[in-house]
Design an enzyme around this catalytic site. Structure first.
Site, PDB file in Angstrom:
ATOM      1  N   ARG A 187     -14.625  -5.762 -11.172  1.00 31.77           N
ATOM      2  CA  ARG A 187     -14.502  -4.919  -9.979  1.00 31.77           C
ATOM      3  C   ARG A 187     -14.833  -3.466 -10.345  1.00 31.77           C
ATOM      4  O   ARG A 187     -14.244  -2.903 -11.253  1.00 31.77           O
ATOM      5  CB  ARG A 187     -13.097  -5.035  -9.374  1.00 31.77           C
ATOM      6  CG  ARG A 187     -12.789  -6.443  -8.901  1.00 31.77           C
ATOM      7  CD  ARG A 187     -11.373  -6.579  -8.393  1.00 31.77           C
ATOM      8  NE  ARG A 187     -11.164  -5.843  -7.148  1.00 31.77           N
ATOM      9  CZ  ARG A 187     -10.010  -5.852  -6.472  1.00 31.77           C
ATOM     10  NH1 ARG A 187      -8.974  -6.553  -6.932  1.00 31.77           N
ATOM     11  NH2 ARG A 187      -9.877  -5.168  -5.352  1.00 31.77           N
TER      12      ARG A 187
ATOM     13  N   SER B 197       0.840  -1.203   0.000  1.00 34.15           N
ATOM     14  CA  SER B 197       0.000   0.000   0.000  1.00 34.15           C
ATOM     15  C   SER B 197       0.873   1.251   0.000  1.00 34.15           C
ATOM     16  O   SER B 197       0.652   2.184  -0.783  1.00 34.15           O
ATOM     17  CB  SER B 197      -0.917   0.010   1.229  1.00 34.15           C
ATOM     18  OG  SER B 197      -1.835  -1.050   1.184  1.00 34.15           O
TER      19      SER B 197
ATOM     20  N   SER C 254     -11.149   3.309   0.106  1.00 38.31           N
ATOM     21  CA  SER C 254     -10.176   4.379   0.346  1.00 38.31           C
ATOM     22  C   SER C 254      -9.251   4.557  -0.851  1.00 38.31           C
ATOM     23  O   SER C 254      -8.648   5.618  -1.017  1.00 38.31           O
ATOM     24  CB  SER C 254      -9.350   4.063   1.592  1.00 38.31           C
ATOM     25  OG  SER C 254      -8.587   2.880   1.402  1.00 38.31           O
ATOM     26  N   GLN C 255      -9.129   3.534  -1.701  1.00 36.52           N
ATOM     27  CA  GLN C 255      -8.244   3.642  -2.853  1.00 36.52           C
ATOM     28  C   GLN C 255      -8.736   4.696  -3.845  1.00 36.52           C
ATOM     29  O   GLN C 255      -7.933   5.343  -4.515  1.00 36.52           O
ATOM     30  CB  GLN C 255      -8.096   2.285  -3.538  1.00 36.52           C
ATOM     31  CG  GLN C 255      -7.329   1.277  -2.698  1.00 36.52           C
ATOM     32  CD  GLN C 255      -7.245  -0.084  -3.356  1.00 36.52           C
ATOM     33  OE1 GLN C 255      -7.596  -0.250  -4.524  1.00 36.52           O
ATOM     34  NE2 GLN C 255      -6.775  -1.073  -2.612  1.00 36.52           N
TER      35      GLN C 255
ATOM     36  N   LYS D 166     -13.264  -7.771  -3.748  1.00 36.50           N
ATOM     37  CA  LYS D 166     -11.808  -7.953  -3.804  1.00 36.50           C
ATOM     38  C   LYS D 166     -11.470  -8.985  -4.887  1.00 36.50           C
ATOM     39  O   LYS D 166     -12.245  -9.222  -5.805  1.00 36.50           O
ATOM     40  CB  LYS D 166     -11.283  -8.379  -2.433  1.00 36.50           C
ATOM     41  CG  LYS D 166     -11.449  -7.325  -1.346  1.00 36.50           C
ATOM     42  CD  LYS D 166     -10.511  -6.156  -1.549  1.00 36.50           C
ATOM     43  CE  LYS D 166     -10.562  -5.180  -0.396  1.00 36.50           C
ATOM     44  NZ  LYS D 166      -9.583  -4.076  -0.548  1.00 36.50           N
TER      45      LYS D 166
ATOM     46  N   ASP E  20      -8.474  -5.997   5.467  1.00 36.70           N
ATOM     47  CA  ASP E  20      -7.548  -6.995   4.924  1.00 36.70           C
ATOM     48  C   ASP E  20      -7.123  -8.041   5.950  1.00 36.70           C
ATOM     49  O   ASP E  20      -6.573  -9.087   5.571  1.00 36.70           O
ATOM     50  CB  ASP E  20      -6.295  -6.309   4.352  1.00 36.70           C
ATOM     51  CG  ASP E  20      -6.563  -5.668   2.997  1.00 36.70           C
ATOM     52  OD1 ASP E  20      -7.590  -6.003   2.378  1.00 36.70           O
ATOM     53  OD2 ASP E  20      -5.754  -4.829   2.571  1.00 36.70           O
TER      54      ASP E  20
ATOM     55  N   SER F 145     -12.690   5.019   5.943  1.00 38.10           N
ATOM     56  CA  SER F 145     -11.354   4.464   5.665  1.00 38.10           C
ATOM     57  C   SER F 145     -10.264   5.426   6.109  1.00 38.10           C
ATOM     58  O   SER F 145      -9.290   5.655   5.401  1.00 38.10           O
ATOM     59  CB  SER F 145     -11.212   4.162   4.173  1.00 38.10           C
ATOM     60  OG  SER F 145     -12.174   3.237   3.746  1.00 38.10           O
TER      61      SER F 145
ATOM     62  N   ARG G 195       1.750   3.870  -3.367  1.00 32.97           N
ATOM     63  CA  ARG G 195       1.582   5.316  -3.208  1.00 32.97           C
ATOM     64  C   ARG G 195       2.899   6.037  -3.488  1.00 32.97           C
ATOM     65  O   ARG G 195       2.932   7.060  -4.176  1.00 32.97           O
ATOM     66  CB  ARG G 195       1.105   5.628  -1.777  1.00 32.97           C
ATOM     67  CG  ARG G 195      -0.367   5.308  -1.536  1.00 32.97           C
ATOM     68  CD  ARG G 195      -0.692   5.261  -0.049  1.00 32.97           C
ATOM     69  NE  ARG G 195      -2.126   5.171   0.205  1.00 32.97           N
ATOM     70  CZ  ARG G 195      -2.845   4.070   0.103  1.00 32.97           C
ATOM     71  NH1 ARG G 195      -2.263   2.940  -0.282  1.00 32.97           N
ATOM     72  NH2 ARG G 195      -4.138   4.073   0.368  1.00 32.97           N
TER      73      ARG G 195
ATOM     74  N   ARG H  32     -14.615 -12.382  -0.711  1.00 34.28           N
ATOM     75  CA  ARG H  32     -13.879 -12.982   0.405  1.00 34.28           C
ATOM     76  C   ARG H  32     -14.790 -13.517   1.510  1.00 34.28           C
ATOM     77  O   ARG H  32     -14.430 -14.482   2.188  1.00 34.28           O
ATOM     78  CB  ARG H  32     -12.879 -11.964   0.981  1.00 34.28           C
ATOM     79  CG  ARG H  32     -11.682 -11.756   0.061  1.00 34.28           C
ATOM     80  CD  ARG H  32     -10.712 -10.736   0.599  1.00 34.28           C
ATOM     81  NE  ARG H  32      -9.496 -10.719  -0.228  1.00 34.28           N
ATOM     82  CZ  ARG H  32      -8.554  -9.791  -0.162  1.00 34.28           C
ATOM     83  NH1 ARG H  32      -8.679  -8.800   0.701  1.00 34.28           N
ATOM     84  NH2 ARG H  32      -7.491  -9.854  -0.941  1.00 34.28           N
TER      85      ARG H  32
END
Length: 404
Positions: free
Chosen positions: A98, A23, A145-146, A316, A289, A172, A27, A320
Protein backbone atom coordinates in the site's frame (compact mmCIF):
# COMPACT_ATOMS: atom_id res chain seq x y z
CA UNK A 1 -12.99 -19.49 10.90
CA UNK A 2 -15.69 -20.31 8.37
CA UNK A 3 -19.17 -19.23 9.42
CA UNK A 4 -22.33 -20.67 7.89
CA UNK A 5 -25.33 -18.32 8.03
CA UNK A 6 -28.83 -19.76 7.80
CA UNK A 7 -31.44 -17.73 5.96
CA UNK A 8 -33.88 -15.65 8.01
CA UNK A 9 -36.64 -13.29 6.92
CA UNK A 10 -36.83 -10.68 9.66
CA UNK A 11 -34.46 -9.35 12.30
CA UNK A 12 -35.53 -9.03 15.93
CA UNK A 13 -36.06 -5.55 17.39
CA UNK A 14 -33.11 -4.81 19.65
CA UNK A 15 -30.98 -2.01 21.11
CA UNK A 16 -27.23 -2.25 20.43
CA UNK A 17 -24.26 -0.24 21.64
CA UNK A 18 -21.65 0.39 18.95
CA UNK A 19 -18.19 1.41 20.19
CA UNK A 20 -16.45 4.55 19.02
CA UNK A 21 -15.41 5.25 15.46
CA UNK A 22 -11.94 3.88 14.81
CA UNK A 23 -11.26 6.94 12.61
CA UNK A 24 -12.05 9.30 15.49
CA UNK A 25 -10.38 7.00 18.02
CA UNK A 26 -7.04 6.87 16.18
CA UNK A 27 -7.04 10.63 15.71
CA UNK A 28 -7.83 11.13 19.39
CA UNK A 29 -5.17 8.64 20.51
CA UNK A 30 -2.55 10.52 18.53
CA UNK A 31 -3.64 13.84 20.02
CA UNK A 32 -3.58 12.27 23.49
CA UNK A 33 0.04 11.22 22.86
CA UNK A 34 0.91 14.88 22.28
CA UNK A 35 -1.40 16.14 25.04
CA UNK A 36 -1.70 13.70 27.99
CA UNK A 37 -4.24 16.05 29.58
CA UNK A 38 -6.90 14.50 27.34
CA UNK A 39 -9.18 11.70 28.57
CA UNK A 40 -10.99 9.55 26.00
CA UNK A 41 -14.47 8.02 26.37
CA UNK A 42 -16.22 5.45 24.12
CA UNK A 43 -12.93 4.38 22.53
CA UNK A 44 -13.16 1.84 19.70
CA UNK A 45 -12.43 -1.76 20.71
CA UNK A 46 -11.27 -2.61 17.18
CA UNK A 47 -7.96 -4.27 16.31
CA UNK A 48 -6.91 -1.08 14.51
CA UNK A 49 -7.44 1.06 17.62
CA UNK A 50 -5.64 -1.47 19.83
CA UNK A 51 -2.73 -1.54 17.36
CA UNK A 52 -2.54 2.25 17.45
CA UNK A 53 -2.60 2.34 21.25
CA UNK A 54 0.11 -0.34 21.57
CA UNK A 55 2.37 1.34 19.00
CA UNK A 56 2.18 4.69 20.79
CA UNK A 57 2.94 2.99 24.11
CA UNK A 58 5.96 1.15 22.67
CA UNK A 59 7.35 4.26 21.05
CA UNK A 60 10.59 2.83 19.60
CA UNK A 61 12.20 -0.18 17.93
CA UNK A 62 10.32 -2.33 15.43
CA UNK A 63 6.60 -1.53 15.37
CA UNK A 64 4.29 -3.78 13.34
CA UNK A 65 0.86 -2.31 12.55
CA UNK A 66 -0.27 -5.46 10.70
CA UNK A 67 -3.25 -4.47 8.44
CA UNK A 68 -3.95 -1.09 10.12
CA UNK A 69 -3.67 1.49 7.33
CA UNK A 70 -4.73 4.46 9.46
CA UNK A 71 -2.11 3.56 12.07
CA UNK A 72 0.59 3.31 9.39
CA UNK A 73 -0.14 6.80 8.04
CA UNK A 74 -0.68 8.54 11.38
CA UNK A 75 2.31 6.90 13.10
CA UNK A 76 4.63 7.73 10.21
CA UNK A 77 3.92 11.41 10.77
CA UNK A 78 3.96 11.14 14.57
CA UNK A 79 7.31 9.39 14.94
CA UNK A 80 8.90 11.60 12.27
CA UNK A 81 8.46 14.70 14.48
CA UNK A 82 9.45 13.09 17.81
CA UNK A 83 13.10 14.12 18.31
CA UNK A 84 15.42 11.26 19.26
CA UNK A 85 12.95 8.50 18.34
CA UNK A 86 14.32 5.64 16.22
CA UNK A 87 11.59 3.42 14.74
CA UNK A 88 11.14 0.81 12.04
CA UNK A 89 7.49 0.92 11.05
CA UNK A 90 6.26 -2.16 9.22
CA UNK A 91 3.08 -4.13 8.56
CA UNK A 92 1.54 -7.13 6.86
CA UNK A 93 2.42 -8.27 3.34
CA UNK A 94 -0.58 -6.34 2.03
CA UNK A 95 0.44 -3.24 4.02
CA UNK A 96 3.82 -3.37 2.31
CA UNK A 97 1.97 -3.10 -1.02
CA UNK A 98 0.00 0.00 0.00
CA UNK A 99 1.61 3.28 -1.13
CA UNK A 100 2.85 5.88 1.34
CA UNK A 101 5.19 7.93 -0.86
CA UNK A 102 2.96 11.02 -0.95
CA UNK A 103 3.04 11.32 2.84
CA UNK A 104 6.75 10.53 3.11
CA UNK A 105 7.57 13.13 0.44
CA UNK A 106 5.52 15.74 2.31
CA UNK A 107 7.27 14.97 5.60
CA UNK A 108 10.69 15.07 3.96
CA UNK A 109 9.79 18.53 2.63
CA UNK A 110 9.64 19.88 6.19
CA UNK A 111 12.91 18.17 7.15
CA UNK A 112 11.87 14.72 8.42
CA UNK A 113 14.26 11.77 8.06
CA UNK A 114 12.51 8.70 6.63
CA UNK A 115 14.04 5.85 4.63
CA UNK A 116 12.46 2.98 2.71
CA UNK A 117 13.81 -0.41 3.78
CA UNK A 118 12.47 -2.36 0.80
CA UNK A 119 10.60 -0.97 -2.22
CA UNK A 120 10.66 2.79 -2.85
CA UNK A 121 7.32 4.35 -1.91
CA UNK A 122 6.12 1.52 0.35
CA UNK A 123 6.57 0.32 3.94
CA UNK A 124 8.55 -0.77 5.90
CA UNK A 125 10.02 2.60 6.90
CA UNK A 126 13.01 3.58 9.02
CA UNK A 127 12.14 6.79 10.86
CA UNK A 128 14.49 8.97 12.89
CA UNK A 129 12.51 11.61 14.75
CA UNK A 130 13.68 15.22 14.33
CA UNK A 131 12.53 18.79 14.88
CA UNK A 132 11.24 19.84 11.44
CA UNK A 133 12.89 22.92 9.93
CA UNK A 134 9.97 24.08 7.75
CA UNK A 135 6.35 24.90 8.57
CA UNK A 136 4.77 24.68 5.13
CA UNK A 137 4.04 21.70 2.90
CA UNK A 138 2.18 21.00 -0.36
CA UNK A 139 0.49 17.84 -1.62
CA UNK A 140 -2.20 16.82 -4.08
CA UNK A 141 -5.74 17.40 -2.81
CA UNK A 142 -7.29 14.23 -4.26
CA UNK A 143 -5.12 11.78 -2.27
CA UNK A 144 -6.23 9.70 0.71
CA UNK A 145 -7.53 11.96 3.47
CA UNK A 146 -5.35 9.99 5.90
CA UNK A 147 -2.23 11.64 4.45
CA UNK A 148 -3.73 15.08 4.99
CA UNK A 149 -5.07 14.24 8.45
CA UNK A 150 -1.70 12.80 9.49
CA UNK A 151 -0.07 16.15 8.71
CA UNK A 152 -2.85 18.07 10.45
CA UNK A 153 -2.51 16.00 13.62
CA UNK A 154 1.21 16.77 14.01
CA UNK A 155 0.87 20.44 13.03
CA UNK A 156 0.27 21.89 16.49
CA UNK A 157 3.34 20.09 17.90
CA UNK A 158 5.68 21.98 15.56
CA UNK A 159 7.37 25.14 16.82
CA UNK A 160 5.77 27.36 14.17
CA UNK A 161 2.69 25.24 13.47
CA UNK A 162 1.99 23.97 9.97
CA UNK A 163 0.39 25.25 6.77
CA UNK A 164 -0.79 22.62 4.30
CA UNK A 165 -1.36 23.67 0.69
CA UNK A 166 -3.67 21.29 -1.22
CA UNK A 167 -3.18 21.20 -4.98
CA UNK A 168 -6.28 20.61 -7.10
CA UNK A 169 -9.82 19.64 -6.12
CA UNK A 170 -10.22 18.50 -2.51
CA UNK A 171 -12.04 15.14 -2.44
CA UNK A 172 -12.04 14.01 1.20
CA UNK A 173 -13.60 17.00 2.92
CA UNK A 174 -15.61 15.11 5.63
CA UNK A 175 -12.50 13.36 7.00
CA UNK A 176 -10.50 16.59 6.89
CA UNK A 177 -13.33 18.32 8.74
CA UNK A 178 -13.38 15.51 11.30
CA UNK A 179 -9.71 16.12 12.05
CA UNK A 180 -10.24 19.90 12.12
CA UNK A 181 -13.19 19.53 14.52
CA UNK A 182 -11.15 17.40 16.94
CA UNK A 183 -8.28 19.91 16.90
CA UNK A 184 -10.64 22.82 17.51
CA UNK A 185 -12.46 20.88 20.24
CA UNK A 186 -9.30 20.61 22.33
CA UNK A 187 -8.41 24.27 21.78
CA UNK A 188 -6.01 24.18 18.82
CA UNK A 189 -6.72 26.98 16.36
CA UNK A 190 -7.20 25.42 12.94
CA UNK A 191 -8.40 26.97 9.69
CA UNK A 192 -9.52 25.16 6.54
CA UNK A 193 -10.14 27.75 3.85
CA UNK A 194 -10.33 26.72 0.22
CA UNK A 195 -7.19 24.74 -0.53
CA UNK A 196 -5.23 25.79 2.54
CA UNK A 197 -5.18 24.33 6.05
CA UNK A 198 -3.42 26.18 8.85
CA UNK A 199 -2.71 24.73 12.31
CA UNK A 200 -1.36 26.96 15.06
CA UNK A 201 1.35 25.69 17.43
CA UNK A 202 0.23 24.56 20.90
CA UNK A 203 2.35 23.09 23.69
CA UNK A 204 -0.47 22.28 26.14
CA UNK A 205 -4.26 21.99 26.16
CA UNK A 206 -6.82 22.19 28.95
CA UNK A 207 -7.69 18.96 30.78
CA UNK A 208 -10.88 17.59 29.22
CA UNK A 209 -12.77 14.46 28.19
CA UNK A 210 -13.38 13.66 24.52
CA UNK A 211 -16.42 11.47 23.91
CA UNK A 212 -15.87 9.60 20.65
CA UNK A 213 -18.94 9.18 18.47
CA UNK A 214 -19.84 5.61 17.53
CA UNK A 215 -18.80 4.36 14.13
CA UNK A 216 -21.18 5.16 11.25
CA UNK A 217 -19.36 2.60 9.08
CA UNK A 218 -20.43 -0.06 11.60
CA UNK A 219 -23.98 1.31 11.51
CA UNK A 220 -24.06 0.75 7.74
CA UNK A 221 -24.46 -3.01 8.15
CA UNK A 222 -27.62 -2.52 10.20
CA UNK A 223 -29.00 -0.15 7.58
CA UNK A 224 -28.41 -2.96 5.08
CA UNK A 225 -30.11 -5.52 7.34
CA UNK A 226 -33.11 -3.24 7.78
CA UNK A 227 -33.39 -2.70 4.02
CA UNK A 228 -33.27 -6.47 3.40
CA UNK A 229 -35.52 -7.45 6.33
CA UNK A 230 -39.29 -7.82 6.08
CA UNK A 231 -39.86 -5.98 9.36
CA UNK A 232 -38.33 -5.05 12.72
CA UNK A 233 -36.32 -2.12 14.00
CA UNK A 234 -32.94 -1.60 15.64
CA UNK A 235 -31.69 1.18 17.92
CA UNK A 236 -27.97 2.06 17.92
CA UNK A 237 -25.93 4.35 20.16
CA UNK A 238 -23.91 6.67 20.49
CA UNK A 239 -24.68 8.83 17.38
CA UNK A 240 -25.03 12.52 16.58
CA UNK A 241 -27.41 14.03 14.05
CA UNK A 242 -24.74 16.61 13.15
CA UNK A 243 -21.88 14.16 12.67
CA UNK A 244 -18.45 14.88 11.21
CA UNK A 245 -18.12 11.32 9.89
CA UNK A 246 -18.58 11.12 6.13
CA UNK A 247 -20.44 7.83 6.47
CA UNK A 248 -23.29 9.63 8.26
CA UNK A 249 -24.66 10.06 4.71
CA UNK A 250 -26.20 6.64 5.33
CA UNK A 251 -29.27 8.22 6.91
CA UNK A 252 -30.05 10.00 3.64
CA UNK A 253 -28.87 7.27 1.25
CA UNK A 254 -30.90 4.48 2.85
CA UNK A 255 -34.16 6.40 2.49
CA UNK A 256 -33.86 5.15 -1.11
CA UNK A 257 -34.01 1.59 0.25
CA UNK A 258 -36.97 2.23 2.52
CA UNK A 259 -35.11 2.74 5.81
CA UNK A 260 -36.12 5.62 8.08
CA UNK A 261 -33.68 7.05 10.67
CA UNK A 262 -35.06 8.52 13.89
CA UNK A 263 -32.64 10.56 16.02
CA UNK A 264 -33.33 10.76 19.75
CA UNK A 265 -30.81 11.93 22.34
CA UNK A 266 -27.64 9.97 21.51
CA UNK A 267 -29.32 7.15 19.56
CA UNK A 268 -30.58 6.35 16.09
CA UNK A 269 -33.51 4.01 15.50
CA UNK A 270 -33.77 2.37 12.08
CA UNK A 271 -37.25 1.43 10.86
CA UNK A 272 -38.34 -0.37 7.70
CA UNK A 273 -40.60 1.44 5.24
CA UNK A 274 -41.42 0.61 1.62
CA UNK A 275 -38.69 0.36 -1.03
CA UNK A 276 -38.87 3.44 -3.24
CA UNK A 277 -36.28 3.08 -6.06
CA UNK A 278 -35.27 0.62 -8.78
CA UNK A 279 -31.87 2.19 -9.48
CA UNK A 280 -29.47 4.34 -7.52
CA UNK A 281 -26.57 6.54 -8.66
CA UNK A 282 -24.16 7.77 -5.99
CA UNK A 283 -20.81 9.55 -5.81
CA UNK A 284 -19.12 8.11 -2.72
CA UNK A 285 -15.83 9.97 -2.97
CA UNK A 286 -16.45 11.35 0.53
CA UNK A 287 -17.62 8.02 1.97
CA UNK A 288 -15.92 5.12 0.12
CA UNK A 289 -16.04 2.76 3.13
CA UNK A 290 -19.80 2.23 2.70
CA UNK A 291 -19.57 1.29 -0.98
CA UNK A 292 -19.42 -2.46 -0.28
CA UNK A 293 -22.44 -2.29 2.02
CA UNK A 294 -24.50 -0.36 -0.52
CA UNK A 295 -23.55 -2.64 -3.41
CA UNK A 296 -24.59 -5.74 -1.44
CA UNK A 297 -27.85 -4.05 -0.35
CA UNK A 298 -28.69 -3.26 -3.97
CA UNK A 299 -27.92 -6.82 -5.02
CA UNK A 300 -30.11 -8.24 -2.24
CA UNK A 301 -32.99 -5.97 -3.23
CA UNK A 302 -32.61 -6.80 -6.92
CA UNK A 303 -31.97 -3.20 -7.98
CA UNK A 304 -29.20 -1.72 -10.10
CA UNK A 305 -26.62 0.77 -8.90
CA UNK A 306 -23.89 3.01 -10.25
CA UNK A 307 -21.36 3.86 -7.54
CA UNK A 308 -18.68 6.40 -8.41
CA UNK A 309 -15.73 8.08 -6.67
CA UNK A 310 -14.18 4.80 -5.53
CA UNK A 311 -10.57 5.23 -6.66
CA UNK A 312 -9.19 4.67 -3.14
CA UNK A 313 -10.80 1.22 -2.83
CA UNK A 314 -8.14 -0.39 -5.00
CA UNK A 315 -5.42 0.24 -2.37
CA UNK A 316 -7.30 -0.87 0.76
CA UNK A 317 -6.88 -4.20 2.59
CA UNK A 318 -7.58 -5.72 -0.81
CA UNK A 319 -8.65 -4.35 -4.19
CA UNK A 320 -12.21 -3.90 -2.97
CA UNK A 321 -13.69 -3.24 -6.42
CA UNK A 322 -12.32 -6.50 -7.80
CA UNK A 323 -13.28 -8.40 -4.64
CA UNK A 324 -16.87 -7.09 -4.83
CA UNK A 325 -17.15 -8.05 -8.49
CA UNK A 326 -15.82 -11.56 -7.85
CA UNK A 327 -18.07 -12.35 -4.89
CA UNK A 328 -21.25 -10.75 -6.25
CA UNK A 329 -20.84 -12.66 -9.51
CA UNK A 330 -20.54 -15.94 -7.56
CA UNK A 331 -23.95 -15.09 -6.09
CA UNK A 332 -25.40 -14.47 -9.56
CA UNK A 333 -24.82 -10.74 -9.94
CA UNK A 334 -23.66 -8.94 -13.06
CA UNK A 335 -20.99 -6.40 -12.16
CA UNK A 336 -18.77 -4.06 -14.17
CA UNK A 337 -15.92 -2.11 -12.61
CA UNK A 338 -13.53 0.63 -13.70
CA UNK A 339 -10.66 2.27 -11.84
CA UNK A 340 -13.09 4.30 -9.74
CA UNK A 341 -16.62 2.97 -10.22
CA UNK A 342 -18.85 -0.07 -9.85
CA UNK A 343 -21.94 -0.83 -11.95
CA UNK A 344 -24.38 -3.52 -10.79
CA UNK A 345 -27.19 -4.70 -13.05
CA UNK A 346 -30.58 -5.50 -11.52
CA UNK A 347 -31.22 -9.19 -10.89
CA UNK A 348 -34.00 -11.18 -9.27
CA UNK A 349 -32.02 -14.37 -8.55
CA UNK A 350 -29.56 -15.03 -5.73
CA UNK A 351 -27.52 -18.24 -5.85
CA UNK A 352 -27.85 -19.99 -2.45
CA UNK A 353 -25.15 -21.61 -0.30
CA UNK A 354 -22.26 -19.62 -1.75
CA UNK A 355 -19.05 -19.18 0.25
CA UNK A 356 -17.84 -15.57 0.39
CA UNK A 357 -14.08 -14.97 0.43
CA UNK A 358 -12.98 -12.02 2.56
CA UNK A 359 -9.44 -11.37 1.24
CA UNK A 360 -8.20 -10.27 4.70
CA UNK A 361 -10.71 -7.42 4.45
CA UNK A 362 -13.07 -6.90 7.38
CA UNK A 363 -15.57 -4.98 5.27
CA UNK A 364 -16.12 -7.93 2.93
CA UNK A 365 -17.36 -10.08 5.82
CA UNK A 366 -19.34 -7.23 7.36
CA UNK A 367 -20.99 -6.14 4.10
CA UNK A 368 -22.04 -9.61 2.91
CA UNK A 369 -23.44 -10.92 6.22
CA UNK A 370 -26.80 -9.06 5.85
CA UNK A 371 -27.50 -11.16 2.72
CA UNK A 372 -28.55 -13.95 5.10
CA UNK A 373 -31.89 -12.10 5.09
CA UNK A 374 -32.26 -13.24 1.47
CA UNK A 375 -30.32 -16.52 1.22
CA UNK A 376 -28.14 -18.98 3.11
CA UNK A 377 -24.42 -18.33 2.67
CA UNK A 378 -21.03 -18.94 4.25
CA UNK A 379 -18.24 -16.50 5.05
CA UNK A 380 -14.58 -17.57 5.13
CA UNK A 381 -12.22 -16.06 7.70
CA UNK A 382 -15.22 -14.55 9.49
CA UNK A 383 -13.14 -13.39 12.45
CA UNK A 384 -11.51 -10.78 10.18
CA UNK A 385 -14.27 -8.45 11.47
CA UNK A 386 -12.21 -7.83 14.63
CA UNK A 387 -10.21 -5.27 12.64
CA UNK A 388 -13.05 -2.77 13.07
CA UNK A 389 -16.00 -4.48 14.83
CA UNK A 390 -15.09 -7.34 17.22
CA UNK A 391 -18.66 -7.65 18.58
CA UNK A 392 -20.30 -8.00 15.17
CA UNK A 393 -21.25 -11.68 15.22
CA UNK A 394 -22.50 -11.45 18.83
CA UNK A 395 -24.67 -8.47 17.88
CA UNK A 396 -26.08 -10.36 14.87
CA UNK A 397 -26.95 -13.27 17.13
CA UNK A 398 -28.97 -10.89 19.30
CA UNK A 399 -30.88 -9.88 16.15
CA UNK A 400 -31.84 -13.50 15.43
CA UNK A 401 -29.13 -14.62 13.01
CA UNK A 402 -28.30 -18.34 13.16
CA UNK A 403 -24.72 -19.57 12.68
CA UNK A 404 -22.90 -22.86 12.45
Amino acid sequence: MKLNLAQLDTILSRELKITGSKSETNRSLLLQAFYPELLLRNVSNSDDANTMREALAKGSGVIDVHHAGTAMRFLTAYFAVKPGVDVILTGSERMQQRPIKILVDALRTIGCQIEYLKEEGYPPLKIQGVVPVENSVSLKANVSSQYISALMLIGSSLTAGLTIHLEGEVTSIPYINMTKQLLCQIGIETKFDGNQISINPQTKVASQTITIESDWSSASYFYSMMALSNDGEVTLSFYKKESYQGDARLATIYKNFGVETLFKNDTITLKKKLKTVDNIVLNLVDAPDIAQTIAVTCFGLGISCNLKGLHTLKIKETDRLLALKTELEKLGGKVHITEDALFLESSSHIQPDITIETYNDHRMALAFAPLALKTSLSINDADVVTKSYPDFWNDLERLGFKFS
